[in-house]
Design a protein around this motif. Sequence first.
Motif, PDB file in Angstrom:
ATOM      1  N   GLY A 105     -14.013 -13.662  -4.831  1.00  0.00           N
ATOM      2  CA  GLY A 105     -13.410 -14.994  -4.931  1.00  0.00           C
ATOM      3  C   GLY A 105     -14.423 -16.068  -4.604  1.00  0.00           C
ATOM      4  O   GLY A 105     -14.080 -17.148  -4.130  1.00  0.00           O
ATOM      5  N   SER A 107     -16.868 -18.904  -5.481  1.00  0.00           N
ATOM      6  CA  SER A 107     -17.112 -19.897  -6.524  1.00  0.00           C
ATOM      7  C   SER A 107     -18.414 -20.642  -6.230  1.00  0.00           C
ATOM      8  O   SER A 107     -18.734 -20.868  -5.065  1.00  0.00           O
ATOM      9  CB  SER A 107     -15.955 -20.903  -6.558  1.00  0.00           C
ATOM     10  OG  SER A 107     -16.204 -21.901  -7.527  1.00  0.00           O
ATOM     11  N   SER A 132     -15.309 -17.979 -10.691  1.00  0.00           N
ATOM     12  CA  SER A 132     -14.220 -17.790  -9.738  1.00  0.00           C
ATOM     13  C   SER A 132     -13.683 -19.146  -9.310  1.00  0.00           C
ATOM     14  O   SER A 132     -14.435 -20.095  -9.090  1.00  0.00           O
ATOM     15  CB  SER A 132     -14.702 -17.032  -8.507  1.00  0.00           C
ATOM     16  OG  SER A 132     -13.670 -17.023  -7.539  1.00  0.00           O
ATOM     17  N   GLN A 139      -9.549 -17.935 -11.884  1.00  0.00           N
ATOM     18  CA  GLN A 139     -10.814 -18.353 -12.508  1.00  0.00           C
ATOM     19  C   GLN A 139     -10.656 -19.815 -12.903  1.00  0.00           C
ATOM     20  O   GLN A 139      -9.551 -20.251 -13.233  1.00  0.00           O
ATOM     21  CB  GLN A 139     -11.079 -17.534 -13.782  1.00  0.00           C
ATOM     22  CG  GLN A 139     -11.377 -16.077 -13.531  1.00  0.00           C
ATOM     23  CD  GLN A 139     -12.835 -15.859 -13.179  1.00  0.00           C
ATOM     24  OE1 GLN A 139     -13.740 -16.148 -13.948  1.00  0.00           O
ATOM     25  NE2 GLN A 139     -13.085 -15.359 -11.987  1.00  0.00           N
TER      26      GLN A 139
END
Length: 164
Positions: A105, A107, A132, A139
Amino acid sequence: MGKEAKTNAMRMLERAKIAYTAHEYPHEEGQAVDGATVAQLTGQDPARVFKTLVTQGADRNYYVFVVPVLAELDLKKAAKAAGVKSVAMIHVADINKVTGYIRGGCSPVGMKKQYVTVFDESCLTQPTMLVSGGRIGTQIECAPQDLIRASRGKTAAITQVHDQ
């Protein structure tokens, strides 16, 4: 279910007035899903789905690299792009401490600190790209230039080239 919970990545994109589309995919709570499966579950071309990798340089600083899910990061090219002698992947156990995100997860937008961020240049050939959204199961899709701007990133050739 009501209003979806926004992630840091989403809040940062909204603050920067960057349009994005959130995509949800099924997953088991707390279980990271590999990128090829994420592409499949979201019905996306894997060339448009990117994973976020966190490394530590020889200088002890952290560097973030964003590469297509089916590609492998070339550590030599990555180090050169970041301007350091070498980089190594950080331990999975350190991801949360360094980024504020969890494995699967992570990003490139909205980390705890602003790190040098390098996107594989292949992202520029895509109209939009997915990364992510800041948690497993989410997403975010937006134009590569917008994501690069939001993460204060740059592009370089940072993946391994395999002979077909």
